[in-house]
Design an enzyme around this catalytic site. Structure first.
Site, mmCIF file in Angstrom:
data_model
loop_
_atom_site.group_PDB
_atom_site.id
_atom_site.type_symbol
_atom_site.label_atom_id
_atom_site.label_comp_id
_atom_site.label_asym_id
_atom_site.label_seq_id
_atom_site.Cartn_x
_atom_site.Cartn_y
_atom_site.Cartn_z
ATOM 1 C CD GLU A 121 5.777 6.448 -8.578
ATOM 2 O OE1 GLU A 121 7.024 6.390 -8.582
ATOM 3 O OE2 GLU A 121 5.095 6.726 -9.574
ATOM 4 C CG HIS A 216 2.958 10.901 -13.112
ATOM 5 N ND1 HIS A 216 3.885 9.888 -12.951
ATOM 6 C CD2 HIS A 216 2.009 10.660 -12.166
ATOM 7 C CE1 HIS A 216 3.487 9.084 -11.981
ATOM 8 N NE2 HIS A 216 2.350 9.536 -11.486
HETATM 9 P P1 13P Z 1 0.620 2.969 -6.453
HETATM 10 O O1 13P Z 1 -0.809 2.496 -6.486
HETATM 11 O O2 13P Z 1 1.582 1.825 -6.635
HETATM 12 O O3 13P Z 1 0.902 3.766 -5.223
HETATM 13 O O4 13P Z 1 0.840 3.911 -7.718
HETATM 14 C C1 13P Z 1 0.035 5.017 -7.949
HETATM 15 C C2 13P Z 1 0.745 6.101 -8.683
HETATM 16 O O5 13P Z 1 0.255 7.215 -8.661
HETATM 17 C C3 13P Z 1 1.982 5.814 -9.418
HETATM 18 O O6 13P Z 1 2.627 6.984 -9.820
HETATM 19 ZN ZN ZN Z 2 1.340 8.765 -9.874
#
Ligand code: 13P
Ligand code: ZN
Length: 267
Positions: A121, A216
């Site tokens: 992100e 999400h």
């Molecule tokens: P990362 O492990 O790349 O930080 O991603 C986790 C996440 O919550 C993506 O929205």
């Molecule tokens: Zn996430």
């Protein structure tokens, strides 16, 4: 020999990341590698630009000239919050934005040698840091997590509407009005890790310190990581209160519009 000197302030930021990561895991908001954290730590790190290793340079798809020469610490892509809590130095990475803002250097040395690469992100995190810098305030922390009850609210058909969600979240406890008087933003579902998600999130952060990501999770900003965490914690408690009333067979009565107005004036 380490050429990267973490000041006491930077060490405190790393301790904060470990503390908050532990809270996220304990709350059940960080299943698998869910969530990510970034903090701006320019001025808390001592490194000569001549020490930068050109081999660690990565171009950015979207240059961020406003962040040129700034340092950030962020959780690694795919890292588990429960691991960050126990061994932060092995699961976070430090980056320095290049002089022209078109890329970043991943800072590693013999002592600070975490294998972690920046969170997926990162586009959203950097876009938010750019936004916060332009705003000129004190905010330096960005926290993305997957709070269960808050996210569940965005899954109920007909509920996923900014005004409806705010009515629920703000009316079920005075603390929500006191902590977040302006309410929260909502971004419709967009693929994680994309520039589009970054763009819509920053647009919403112009008005709100917390933005829900439909189906999400959410993202919050603050001066300290603890501040961003508190905002999400308050909101998730509102969502919990809402579901508890529903489970008991009642639609929560909540604070009236007048009571909410009075709270805003008083605080
Ligand atoms: P990362 O492990 O790349 O930080 O991603 C986790 C996440 O919550 C993506 O929205
Ligand atoms: Zn996430």
């Amino acid at each position: 020999m380490s050429y990267l000197e973490l000041t006491a302030a930077a060490k405190q930021q790393i301790a904060d990341i470990a503390l908050i990561s532990g809270y996220l895991w304990e709350r059940g908001w960080a299943v698998k590698n869910g969530g990510n954290i970034s903090l701006e730590i320019t001025g808390e790190i001592n490194l000569r630009s001549s020490d930068l290793n050109p081999l660690t340079y990565t171009p950015l798809k979207h240059p961020c000239p406003d962040l040129s020469q700034m340092y950030f610490i962020m959780t690694g892509a795919g890292t588990r919050m429960r691991d960050v809590a126990c061994q932060p130095l092995s699961h976070v990475c430090v980056i320095r934005i290049s002089d022209d803002g078109t890329g970043y250097y991943h800072i590693r040395d013999e002592v600070f040698n975490s294998p972690a690469v920046p969170t997926s992100e990162m586009p959203t995190h950097l876009a938010i840091h750019q936004f916060m810098k332009k705003q000129g305030g004190k905010n330096r922390a960005v926290l993305h997590t997957h709070p269960i009850e808050l996210t569940a609210l965005t899954l109920i058909p007909g509920f996923c509407d900014e005004s409806r969600l705010n009515k629920i979240l703000m009316s079920v406890q005075p603390e929500a009005v006191i902590a977040i008087p302006g309410g929260v933003g909502l971004v419709p579902f967009i693929l994680p890790g994309t520039d589009q998600l970054a763009e819509k999130t920053v647009a919403s952060l112009r008005y709100y310190p917390v933005v829900l990501w439909e189906k999400h999770g959410c993202i919050a900003i603050g001066h300290k990581l603890q501040d961003a965490f508190d905002l999400i914690d308050v909101l998730n408690t509102s969502a919990k209160l809402f579901f508890l009333c529903r489970e008991a067979g009642y639609t929560p009565q909540g604070l009236s519009a007048q009571e909410i107005e009075n709270l805003k004036k008083y605080y």
